[in-house]
Design a protein around this motif. Structure first.
Motif, mmCIF file in Angstrom:
data_model
loop_
_atom_site.group_PDB
_atom_site.id
_atom_site.type_symbol
_atom_site.label_atom_id
_atom_site.label_comp_id
_atom_site.label_asym_id
_atom_site.label_seq_id
_atom_site.Cartn_x
_atom_site.Cartn_y
_atom_site.Cartn_z
ATOM 1 N N PRO A 125 44.220 -60.611 -62.266
ATOM 2 C CA PRO A 125 42.838 -60.271 -63.019
ATOM 3 C C PRO A 125 41.702 -59.865 -62.455
ATOM 4 N N VAL A 126 41.024 -58.755 -62.830
ATOM 5 C CA VAL A 126 39.826 -58.274 -62.012
ATOM 6 C C VAL A 126 38.818 -59.295 -62.247
ATOM 7 N N THR A 127 38.078 -59.678 -61.209
ATOM 8 C CA THR A 127 36.879 -60.583 -61.236
ATOM 9 C C THR A 127 35.814 -60.097 -60.950
ATOM 10 N N GLN A 128 35.657 -58.741 -60.512
ATOM 11 C CA GLN A 128 34.484 -57.956 -60.185
ATOM 12 C C GLN A 128 34.738 -56.545 -60.371
ATOM 13 N N LEU A 129 33.695 -55.759 -61.075
ATOM 14 C CA LEU A 129 33.795 -54.239 -61.155
ATOM 15 C C LEU A 129 32.184 -54.013 -60.963
ATOM 16 N N HIS A 130 32.363 -53.027 -60.250
ATOM 17 C CA HIS A 130 30.956 -52.243 -59.701
ATOM 18 C C HIS A 130 30.934 -50.936 -59.939
ATOM 19 N N PHE A 131 29.992 -50.293 -60.407
ATOM 20 C CA PHE A 131 29.620 -48.905 -60.404
ATOM 21 C C PHE A 131 28.733 -48.499 -59.478
ATOM 22 N N LEU A 139 25.866 -40.305 -65.959
ATOM 23 C CA LEU A 139 26.718 -40.234 -66.890
ATOM 24 C C LEU A 139 26.002 -40.704 -68.280
ATOM 25 N N THR A 140 26.579 -40.008 -69.486
ATOM 26 C CA THR A 140 26.082 -40.721 -70.813
ATOM 27 C C THR A 140 26.676 -41.972 -71.119
ATOM 28 N N ASP A 141 26.183 -42.736 -71.967
ATOM 29 C CA ASP A 141 26.658 -43.928 -72.435
ATOM 30 C C ASP A 141 28.213 -43.863 -72.714
ATOM 31 N N GLN A 142 28.434 -42.787 -73.565
ATOM 32 C CA GLN A 142 29.774 -42.383 -74.156
ATOM 33 C C GLN A 142 30.937 -42.290 -72.811
ATOM 34 N N GLU A 143 30.218 -41.573 -71.835
ATOM 35 C CA GLU A 143 31.276 -41.223 -70.650
ATOM 36 C C GLU A 143 31.363 -42.607 -69.945
ATOM 37 N N LEU A 144 30.396 -43.378 -69.763
ATOM 38 C CA LEU A 144 30.621 -44.756 -69.145
ATOM 39 C C LEU A 144 31.381 -45.770 -69.810
ATOM 40 N N LEU A 145 31.142 -45.702 -71.183
ATOM 41 C CA LEU A 145 32.137 -46.575 -72.021
ATOM 42 C C LEU A 145 33.539 -46.019 -71.917
ATOM 43 N N ALA A 179 22.881 -50.308 -74.323
ATOM 44 C CA ALA A 179 24.399 -49.908 -74.318
ATOM 45 C C ALA A 179 25.065 -50.276 -73.277
ATOM 46 N N LEU A 180 24.429 -50.391 -71.867
ATOM 47 C CA LEU A 180 25.186 -50.983 -70.694
ATOM 48 C C LEU A 180 25.457 -52.530 -71.145
ATOM 49 N N ARG A 181 24.623 -53.207 -71.640
ATOM 50 C CA ARG A 181 24.986 -54.578 -72.036
ATOM 51 C C ARG A 181 26.131 -54.805 -72.858
ATOM 52 N N SER A 182 25.978 -53.900 -73.948
ATOM 53 C CA SER A 182 27.297 -53.950 -74.836
ATOM 54 C C SER A 182 28.587 -53.601 -74.115
ATOM 55 N N MET A 183 28.549 -52.656 -73.342
ATOM 56 C CA MET A 183 29.826 -52.390 -72.762
ATOM 57 C C MET A 183 30.525 -53.561 -71.604
ATOM 58 N N GLY A 184 29.619 -54.439 -71.529
ATOM 59 C CA GLY A 184 30.124 -55.706 -70.830
ATOM 60 C C GLY A 184 29.534 -55.769 -69.407
ATOM 61 N N PHE A 185 28.516 -54.770 -68.999
ATOM 62 C CA PHE A 185 27.932 -55.136 -67.697
ATOM 63 C C PHE A 185 26.783 -56.239 -67.778
ATOM 64 N N ASN A 186 26.872 -57.364 -66.728
ATOM 65 C CA ASN A 186 25.602 -58.429 -66.836
ATOM 66 C C ASN A 186 25.187 -58.533 -65.730
ATOM 67 N N ARG A 187 25.249 -57.252 -64.583
ATOM 68 C CA ARG A 187 24.350 -57.514 -63.379
ATOM 69 C C ARG A 187 23.900 -55.853 -63.541
ATOM 70 N N LEU A 188 22.486 -55.915 -63.136
ATOM 71 C CA LEU A 188 21.982 -54.752 -62.610
ATOM 72 C C LEU A 188 21.369 -54.634 -61.444
ATOM 73 N N SER A 189 21.346 -53.474 -60.715
ATOM 74 C CA SER A 189 20.610 -52.978 -59.493
ATOM 75 C C SER A 189 19.542 -52.225 -59.761
ATOM 76 N N PHE A 190 18.640 -52.282 -59.548
ATOM 77 C CA PHE A 190 17.457 -51.301 -59.707
ATOM 78 C C PHE A 190 17.100 -50.516 -58.222
ATOM 79 N N GLY A 191 17.375 -49.098 -58.066
ATOM 80 C CA GLY A 191 16.765 -48.499 -57.154
ATOM 81 C C GLY A 191 15.338 -48.215 -56.975
ATOM 82 N N VAL A 192 14.372 -48.867 -56.051
ATOM 83 C CA VAL A 192 12.969 -48.853 -56.325
ATOM 84 C C VAL A 192 12.602 -48.060 -54.910
ATOM 85 N N GLN A 193 12.860 -48.796 -53.690
ATOM 86 C CA GLN A 193 12.361 -48.542 -52.538
ATOM 87 C C GLN A 193 11.061 -48.703 -51.969
#
Length: 476
Positions: A125-131, A139-145, A179-193
Motif C-alpha cells: 500500500p501507498v502510505t504517502q503521495l506528494h505532488f 494543472l487544472t483540477d480535472q488534470e490533477l484529478l 477541489a484539492l480536498r475532494s481529490m483526497g489531498f489532506n496536506r498543503l505546502s504554501f510557497g511564500v518565501q
C-alpha cells in the motif's frame, strides 16, 4: 522546493534550548557550513550513469522477496510554471501554454504503468503521495484529478494515506482548495518565501499577505490536516527589520509547520538566479543576523524545532514523533511514516527501492521520448554498498533521534562502532567543545543547542561529502 537545494543549517530545537550567554551569532559564524539536506544517503550527487533503469526493475521485482513488504511512497514531479522565480533551483518548465500538459500527463501514466508492471506481485500500500514541482497547481483540477485517479488504478492505497501538494498561492482560490480536498489531498505546502513587497519584486514572486491569509483560513475550514509554509532567508533586499515583519505575519497565520531554507546563490548552475544582483544579497554577517532573528521569533512563538530546516507546533504529529523517538526522514523531508520505498514519477524524479537509487532524466523532451518508446527514463543511479547502509543508519539516527548508542549500533550492523568511526568521532570534537553534543564511552548525544547545527554534525559521518575536509579544518 527541490530536494537538492543547498542550504545552511543552524536552527533551534525546543522552546527552551540552552544557549551560551553571548547568543547564537558566534556559533553560527563558526559552524556555518554549506551541506546537503540528507533527504537520502548517499545524496543524489553520488549517482552515475553506470546504473540504469534495469537496476530499478530488479529492485522492484525483488522488494517483497522473503515476505517483507515495505510501504510505498509516491512522488510526482509536475514541472510547469507560468512565471519564473529568480531564486528557484527546481527542475521546471516556464510556459503560459497549457496544451503541453496533457502530453506530459500521458507520459506520467505510461511511466506509472511500466513501474507497476515491473513490480507485479510486489506492490504494497501507498502510505504517502506528494505532488511537487514546478507548480503542481499549474494543472487544472480535472488534470490533477486524472493523475490521482490513474495512480489509484495502478497502485493500492492505504486508507490512511498522506496526500500532500505544493501550492503557489497565486494559482489557487477557495474553490480550487475545495477541489484539492475532494481529490483526497489532506496536506498543503504554501510557497511564500517572504512577504516584503521589495523582496518579492527582486525575486519576481509577488503575492500579498492578505491573499495567503485568506487561503489558509479557507484550507482550515475545508479540513486540511496540516498546512506548511516555506520561507527563505538570504534573498536579495532582505533586511533584519523587513524579515522580522515577515516572521510576525507568518506567526499570525499560525501554520502547523514551517520550512526555513537558506538561499544559495549559484548563478553558474541555475540560470534564473543570474537575474539576481549579487550586490542586493545580504553578506555573511547579514545572513547570520537573519537566521538568528528567525530562530528567536519562532522560538518565542512556541514552535518546536524538528531538525534541519523545519519547525512545527508542539501538537503537530512531527513534533510529537520527535519527542517519542519515532521521527523518520526521506525524500519528502521529515515524516512520521515508517521507512518506505520511494517511486518517483516524472522528469528529474528520484526513486529509491531497497539499495537502489535512480534519477530520471532532467530534460523534458528526453523524458517524454523515452517513456513513449516504452522505456524507463532513468539516466543515472547508485547502488548502496554495505558501508553506505551503515552510514545511512548513523546519519539518520542523528538527524531524527539526535543520538547514537555505540553498542546497539555495533550489534545491529556487525561492526565495532568506535573503531569503524574513529576518524569521524575525532572530527566531532569541536562540536563537543562548544557544548553542542555530549560524548560518553558508549554514545554521542546532540544537546538542545546542538540541534541548531545538526547538519554540520551529520556531515562529519558522510564519507562522500566534499566539504568534510574543508569543514573539519575550518572548525579545528
Amino acid at each position: 522546493m527541490s530536494a537538492d537545494i543547498i542550504a545552511l543549517n543552524a536552527l533551534p530545537t525546543l522552546a527552551h534550548a540552552s544557549l551560551p550567554p553571548e547568543g547564537l551569532a558566534p556559533l553560527l559564524r563558526q559552524f556555518d557550513i554549506p551541506g546537503p539536506r540528507y533527504t537520502s544517503y548517499p545524496t543524489i550527487d553520488q549517482c552515475t550513469e553506470s546504473v540504469s533503469g534495469e537496476a530499478l526493475v530488479d529492485a522492484l521485482q525483488a522488494r517483497c522477496v522473503g515476505g517483507l513488504k515495505r510501504p510505498l511512497s509516491l512522488y510526482v514531479h509536475l514541472p510547469f510554471c507560468e512565471s519564473v522565480c529568480y531564486y528557484c533551483a527546481c527542475n521546471k518548465v516556464v510556459t503560459k501554454k497549457h496544451d503541453r500538459v496533457q502530453q506530459y500527463i500521458n507520459r506520467l501514466e505510461k511511466e506509472a504503468l511500466l513501474i507497476a508492471k515491473a513490480a507485479t506481485g510486489n506492490l504494497s500500500p501507498v502510505t504517502q503521495l506528494h505532488f511537487g514541482g514546478g507548480t503542481p497547481t499549474f494543472l487544472t483540477d480535472q488534470e490533477l484529478l486524472g493523475v490521482v485517479n490513474g495512480l489509484k488504478v495502478l497502485f493500492p492505497f492505504s486508507a490512511q494515506v498522506e496526500m500532500s501538494i505544493e501550492v503557489d498561492p497565486r494559482t489557487v482560490n477557495d474553490t480550487r482548495l475545495l477541489a484539492l480536498r475532494s481529490m483526497g489531498f489532506n496536506r498543503l505546502s504554501f510557497g511564500v518565501q517572504d512577504f516584503n513587497p521589495e523582496v518579492q519584486k527582486a525575486v519576481h514572486r509577488e503575492q500579498s499577505f492578505e491573499s495567503v491569509r485568506d487561503l489558509m483560513k479557507a484550507a482550515r475550514r475545508l479540513g486540511f490536516e496540516s498546512i506548511n509554509v516555506d520561507l527563505i532567508y538570504g534573498l536579495p533586499k532582505q533586511t533584519t527589520a523587513g524579515f522580522a515583519h515577515t516572521l510576525d505575519q507568518l506567526i499570525e497565520l499560525a501554520p502547523d509547520r514551517v520550512a526555513l531554507y537558506g538561499y544559495a546563490h549559484l548563478p553558474e548552475r541555475f540560470k534564473p538566479q543570474r537575474r539576481i544582483h549579487s550586490a542586493d544579497l545580504p553578506d555573511a554577517a547579514g545572513r547570520v543576523a537573519l537566521l538568528a532573528q528567525a530562530i528567536e521569533q519562532m522560538r518565542r512563538a512556541g514552535y518546536d524545532y524538528i531538525g534541519m530546516d523545519h519547525f512545527a507546533k508542539p501538537t503537530d504529529p512531527l513534533a510529537v514523533a520527535k519527542r517519542q523517538g519515532r521521527l523518520h526522514r526521506n525524500f519528502q523531508g521529515y515524516t512520521t511514516q515508517p521507512d518506505a520505498d520511494l517511486i518517483g514519477l516524472g522528469v528529474s524524479a528520484i526513486s529509491r527501492v531497497g539499495n537502489v537509487m535512480v534519477q530520471n532524466t532532467r530534460e523534458l523532451d528526453d523524458y517524454e521520448d523515452r517513456i513513449a518508446q516504452g522505456q524507463l527514463a532513468v539516466f543515472r543511479g547508485h547502488l548502496s554498498s554495505r558501508e553506505d547502509l551503515i552510514r545511512h543508519s548513523a546519519i539518520m539516527g542523528l538527524l531524527c533521534q539526535g543520538e547514537l548508542h555505540f553498542d546497539d549500533f555495533s550489534q545491529t550492523h556487525w561492526i565495532d562502532f568506535k573503531t569503524h568511526f574513529q576518524a569521524e568521532l575525532d572530527s566531532l570534537q569541536p562540536f563537543e567543545a562548544a557544548g553542542l553534543l555530549v560524548r560518553t564511552e558508549d554514545s554521542i548525544e546532540v544537546t538542545e543547542a546542538g540541534w541548531f547545527f545538526i547538519r554540520p554534525i551529520a556531515m562529519c559521518l558522510d564519507q562522500y561529502s566534499r566539504h568534510s575536509t574543508l569543514s573539519r579544518s575550518k572548525l579545528l
